[in-house]
Motif scaffolding. Structure first.
Motif, PDB file in Angstrom:
ATOM      1  N   LYS A 341       0.881  -1.230  -0.085  1.00  0.00           N
ATOM      2  CA  LYS A 341       0.132   0.006  -0.047  1.00  0.00           C
ATOM      3  C   LYS A 341       1.016   1.256   0.131  1.00  0.00           C
ATOM      4  O   LYS A 341       0.188   2.365   0.084  1.00  0.00           O
ATOM      5  CB  LYS A 341      -1.028   0.022   1.157  1.00  0.00           C
ATOM      6  CG  LYS A 341      -1.762  -1.260   1.089  1.00  0.00           C
ATOM      7  CD  LYS A 341      -3.024  -1.169   1.986  1.00  0.00           C
ATOM      8  CE  LYS A 341      -4.082  -2.252   1.939  1.00  0.00           C
ATOM      9  NZ  LYS A 341      -5.217  -2.411   2.544  1.00  0.00           N
ATOM     10  N   THR A 342       2.247   1.245  -0.251  1.00  0.00           N
ATOM     11  CA  THR A 342       3.146   2.287  -0.328  1.00  0.00           C
ATOM     12  C   THR A 342       4.014   2.059  -1.813  1.00  0.00           C
ATOM     13  O   THR A 342       3.593   2.570  -2.677  1.00  0.00           O
ATOM     14  CB  THR A 342       4.137   2.352   1.079  1.00  0.00           C
ATOM     15  OG1 THR A 342       4.558   1.078   1.182  1.00  0.00           O
ATOM     16  CG2 THR A 342       3.271   2.720   2.219  1.00  0.00           C
ATOM     17  N   ALA A 345       1.841   0.572  -4.521  1.00  0.00           N
ATOM     18  CA  ALA A 345       1.062   1.287  -5.122  1.00  0.00           C
ATOM     19  C   ALA A 345       1.477   2.586  -5.522  1.00  0.00           C
ATOM     20  O   ALA A 345       0.845   2.932  -6.774  1.00  0.00           O
ATOM     21  CB  ALA A 345       0.179   2.082  -3.933  1.00  0.00           C
ATOM     22  N   PRO A 352      -3.854   3.436  -2.903  1.00  0.00           N
ATOM     23  CA  PRO A 352      -3.675   2.506  -1.770  1.00  0.00           C
ATOM     24  C   PRO A 352      -5.382   2.114  -1.085  1.00  0.00           C
ATOM     25  O   PRO A 352      -5.742   1.150  -0.723  1.00  0.00           O
ATOM     26  CB  PRO A 352      -2.967   3.155  -0.731  1.00  0.00           C
ATOM     27  CG  PRO A 352      -2.525   4.288  -0.952  1.00  0.00           C
ATOM     28  CD  PRO A 352      -2.877   4.617  -2.548  1.00  0.00           C
ATOM     29  N   GLU A 353      -6.086   3.212  -0.918  1.00  0.00           N
ATOM     30  CA  GLU A 353      -7.344   3.319  -0.665  1.00  0.00           C
ATOM     31  C   GLU A 353      -8.201   1.986  -1.592  1.00  0.00           C
ATOM     32  O   GLU A 353      -9.081   1.353  -0.598  1.00  0.00           O
ATOM     33  CB  GLU A 353      -8.080   4.380  -0.881  1.00  0.00           C
ATOM     34  CG  GLU A 353      -9.559   4.662  -0.415  1.00  0.00           C
ATOM     35  CD  GLU A 353      -9.690   5.002   1.133  1.00  0.00           C
ATOM     36  OE1 GLU A 353      -8.944   5.884   1.406  1.00  0.00           O
ATOM     37  OE2 GLU A 353     -10.478   4.455   1.615  1.00  0.00           O
ATOM     38  N   ILE A 355      -6.823  -0.723  -2.937  1.00  0.00           N
ATOM     39  CA  ILE A 355      -5.839  -1.948  -2.969  1.00  0.00           C
ATOM     40  C   ILE A 355      -6.644  -2.864  -1.748  1.00  0.00           C
ATOM     41  O   ILE A 355      -6.701  -2.438  -0.467  1.00  0.00           O
ATOM     42  CB  ILE A 355      -4.498  -1.575  -2.715  1.00  0.00           C
ATOM     43  CG1 ILE A 355      -3.909  -1.023  -3.826  1.00  0.00           C
ATOM     44  CG2 ILE A 355      -3.707  -2.917  -2.506  1.00  0.00           C
ATOM     45  CD1 ILE A 355      -2.452  -0.898  -4.022  1.00  0.00           C
ATOM     46  N   SER A 357      -5.561  -6.217   0.139  1.00  0.00           N
ATOM     47  CA  SER A 357      -4.174  -7.023   0.096  1.00  0.00           C
ATOM     48  C   SER A 357      -4.566  -8.245   0.901  1.00  0.00           C
ATOM     49  O   SER A 357      -5.005  -8.328   2.051  1.00  0.00           O
ATOM     50  CB  SER A 357      -3.118  -6.104   0.867  1.00  0.00           C
ATOM     51  OG  SER A 357      -2.331  -6.958   1.896  1.00  0.00           O
ATOM     52  N   SER A 378       0.997   1.556   6.877  1.00  0.00           N
ATOM     53  CA  SER A 378       1.044   2.072   5.509  1.00  0.00           C
ATOM     54  C   SER A 378      -0.111   3.153   5.709  1.00  0.00           C
ATOM     55  O   SER A 378      -0.154   3.887   4.461  1.00  0.00           O
ATOM     56  CB  SER A 378       0.463   1.053   4.646  1.00  0.00           C
ATOM     57  OG  SER A 378      -0.693   0.551   4.830  1.00  0.00           O
ATOM     58  N   TYR A 380      -3.258   2.495   6.155  1.00  0.00           N
ATOM     59  CA  TYR A 380      -4.232   1.474   5.969  1.00  0.00           C
ATOM     60  C   TYR A 380      -4.061   0.072   6.863  1.00  0.00           C
ATOM     61  O   TYR A 380      -2.887   0.021   7.316  1.00  0.00           O
ATOM     62  CB  TYR A 380      -4.578   1.126   4.720  1.00  0.00           C
ATOM     63  CG  TYR A 380      -4.656   2.429   3.756  1.00  0.00           C
ATOM     64  CD1 TYR A 380      -5.773   2.974   3.352  1.00  0.00           C
ATOM     65  CD2 TYR A 380      -3.330   2.888   3.299  1.00  0.00           C
ATOM     66  CE1 TYR A 380      -5.935   4.087   2.787  1.00  0.00           C
ATOM     67  CE2 TYR A 380      -3.628   4.072   2.443  1.00  0.00           C
ATOM     68  CZ  TYR A 380      -4.735   4.628   2.223  1.00  0.00           C
ATOM     69  OH  TYR A 380      -4.753   5.796   1.642  1.00  0.00           O
ATOM     70  N   ASP A 382      -2.784  -3.114   6.691  1.00  0.00           N
ATOM     71  CA  ASP A 382      -1.576  -3.449   5.818  1.00  0.00           C
ATOM     72  C   ASP A 382      -1.953  -4.869   5.216  1.00  0.00           C
ATOM     73  O   ASP A 382      -1.672  -4.981   3.841  1.00  0.00           O
ATOM     74  CB  ASP A 382      -0.159  -3.923   6.602  1.00  0.00           C
ATOM     75  CG  ASP A 382       0.226  -2.380   7.085  1.00  0.00           C
ATOM     76  OD1 ASP A 382      -0.103  -1.415   6.638  1.00  0.00           O
ATOM     77  OD2 ASP A 382       1.304  -2.530   8.071  1.00  0.00           O
TER      78      ASP A 382
END
Ligand code: HC0
Length: 589
Positions: A341-342, A345, A352-353, A355, A357, A378, A380, A382
């Motif tokens: 998410k970093t 992304a 990342p919002e 994504i 995972s 991240s 969020y 992770d």
């Protein structure tokens, strides 16, 4: 040896063997429920009863040693009828709503009921079904007492393999049940979420908490970019669920299957396993420098690996004063989540919002780990969902994919490249071996000779293994290590972790570095792997892991080109600011 006859066939068996062993030797199958190869004998379910001539009562084959001249009948009318009654009795107090059970199709009791064609009910349910508890508070494990047959495999597993004793026998007679301390939720007791009880439960009384529907929903959402990572040990277990031989290596087919399920990117936890080696190796060398060169007494040695979430939970409960001995590295699963998410992304230009995972793990504790409050670096959560190897197999079957016919495909790129060092993380001793391969080159500036790449003292299934590596002629930067004998220990199964930790606690430990994996055999024997498990099965999965490593073009983490790239493009340097923020954490218990 002693001499027995089984169903009229003469047999020579080793002294001390049980009737069950002898029957196996003779090719006769005796059904069992409470018996498990990993555990001590309990003899409480009685499903394995046999007739022994001269004895009035039937004997439990698993708990009766052979005696000279014993004549055994494993399938007489009396035996068959008794077994049938025992199965009927078990079913009479079992919630046999099989079509709604998560273990439908993989339940030992259901299999026996089918084999013995239990179609009538001779034993009426005298009392209505009790009000049973279903404990769903844990993010990892669901405990449903209505499915429990009180065989106590879970209790023995938790005590003998893990030394945790989160589950025990409570009450007596009809009231007897498997309970936790004061019947609290599993989430509120010393349970480490390792899932070994799930792996050893014959019915649906203990199962993983599954997130299959959540993942299908994410895949079907066109606004979501769903990324999946696969742990090292999944590739040597998944084949078993798909009807292949134990020990099949199915990396390429697994990747194909994941792509066909609709994941947007199929990536590899082995990539962050390689990254862990760089971060954790640097951390170890820093600790050694502080302790040996700067004579800083506050440095915590031995340093312990921190990738097994069951082990982390165990040390939090049982040895909280040693938490600082843990490496500050997050596990590869969580490093991956933070990077998806970093770094990923940003490189892929995805918000990342959007994504989701997902990780496929051989482990139930990974579900708990992903849910920990520490794991949001991240910005969020992770890792959003963790599926076990078994859940992935269910999804593949639901999608109608003929797994055996799949072509081999390759992982996608950016965080999909790995080395043999990342693969062996899945076996006990693998993290240590991978770390030593890299540390040796880092410290000496010399290449590990090919014939020494397999570091055999840390391999195998011995509960605790030790290795000493003498460092000679290091680079000048590391000259304080010249002549130092680096002492390492490897433990798997928490009952063995306890042995190592007791040494550390008593001050008698000489170790610099210890690797602990919560499950027997390491992740390849994890609580999310295909059922059944046994020492032989784990051995075959282990051979497969090492064969996978031997077949990789690169076998040392620091040679992974994607690792070099991530430091160049994003992280800067090992233990740098970004690493510190995304890849490291502190467990405070
Ligand atoms: Fe393991 Fe892991 S090796 S814990 O056993 O370190 O579950 O397979 O994924 O995270 O890589 C499990 C397996 C992992 C992690 C890795 C480590």
């Amino acid at each position: 040896t002693i001499h027995v006859t089984i169903n009229g066939i003469a047999l020579e068996v080793e002294k001390g063997k049980t009737i069950l062993d002898a029957a196996n030797q003779a090719g006769m199958i005796i059904p069992t429920l409470c018996f498990h190869k990993d555990l001590c004998i309990a003899g409480n379910c009685r499903v394995c009863v046999v007739e022994v001539s001269g004895q009035k009562r039937l004997a439990a084959a698993c708990a009766t040693p052979c005696e000279e001249e014993m004549e055994i009948q494993t399938n007489s009318l009396k035996v068959r009828n008794s077994r049938k009654h025992i199965i009927e009795l078990l079913l009479s107090e079992h919630n046999a709503d099989c079509t709604k059970c998560y273990k439908n199709g993989n339940c030992e009791l259901q299999e026996l009921a089918s084999e013995y064609k239990i179609m009538t009910q001779d034993f009426l349910r005298l009392a209505p079904m009790k009000n049973y508890t279903i404990d769903q508070f844990s993010p990892s494990i669901i405990k449903d007492d209505s499915k429990c047959i009180r065989c106590q495999r879970c209790v023995r597993t938790c005590a003998e393999l893990q030394g945790v004793n989160a589950l025990t026998v409570a009450y007596k007679g009809d009231e007897m049940k498997i309970a936790s301390f004061f019947e609290k939720a599993m989430n509120d007791v010393v349970c480490t979420n390792c899932g070994q009880c799930v792996n050893h439960c014959p019915t649906g009384a203990l199962v993983e908490r599954n997130y299959i529907e959540e993942v299908w929903d994410a895949i079907s959402d066109p606004d979501k970019h769903v990324v999946v990572q696969t742990a090292p040990a999944v590739r040597v277990g998944l084949g078993e669920e798909m009807g292949m031989e134990v020990g099949s290596r199915v990396t390429g087919k697994m990747v194909s299957a994941l792509k066909r399920l609709g994941f947007n990117a199929v990536l590899d936890t082995d990539f962050t396993a390689d990254l862990t080696i760089i971060e954790e190796g640097t951390e170890l060398l820093n600790r050694l420098k502080k302790a040996l060169k700067e004579k800083d007494n506050s440095v915590k040695l031995p340093m312990a690996t921190s990738c097994s979430p069951g082990w982390i939970k165990y040390i939090e409960h049982m040895y909280p004063e040693f938490l600082e001995h843990l490496s500050t590295c997050k596990s590869p699963q969580q490093m991956f989540g933070a990077l998806v998410k970093t770094y990923y992304a940003k490189a892929r230009k995805i918000d990342p919002e959007n994504i989701v995972s997902v990780s496929i793990m051989p482990c139930t504790a990974k579900k708990f780990e992903a849910n920990r409050p520490e794991m949001h670096d991240s910005g969020y959560r992770d890792v959003d969902y963790v599926l076990t190897t078994r859940e992935l197999a269910i999804m593949i079957k639901q999608a109608g994919i003929d797994f055996k016919k799949l072509p081999d495909e390759k992982f996608d790129r950016l965080m999909g490249e790995s080395t043999g060092a990342g693969v062996i993380f899945g076996a006990t001793g693998g993290v240590m071996e991978a770390a030593l391969r890299t540390a040796y080159e880092l410290v000496t500036g010399r290449e590990v000779p090919f014939e020494n790449l397999n570091i055999t003292p840390v391999r195998g299934m011995e509960g605790v293994r030790q290795a000493t590596i003498k460092i000679e002629n290091p680079l000048t930067q590391w000259d304080f290590l010249d002549g130092v004998e680096l002492k390492c220990a490897v433990a798997h199964g928490l009952v063995n972790a306890q042995k190592v930790m007791d040494e550390v606690k008593s001050g008698t430990s000489q170790y610099h570095f210890i690797e602990v994996m919560a499950c027997p055999g390491g992740c390849l024997g994890g609580g999310g792997q295909p059922i059944p498990t046994s020492p032989e099965i784990r051995e075959k999965r282990m051979e497969a892991i090492y064969a996978e490593d031997a077949g990789m073009p690169l076998r040392k983490s620091h040679e992974n080109p994607e690792i070099l790239k991530i430091y160049q493009d994003f992280l800067g340097e090992p233990l740098g600011l970004k690493s510190h923020h995304l890849l490291h954490t502190k467990y405070i218990g």
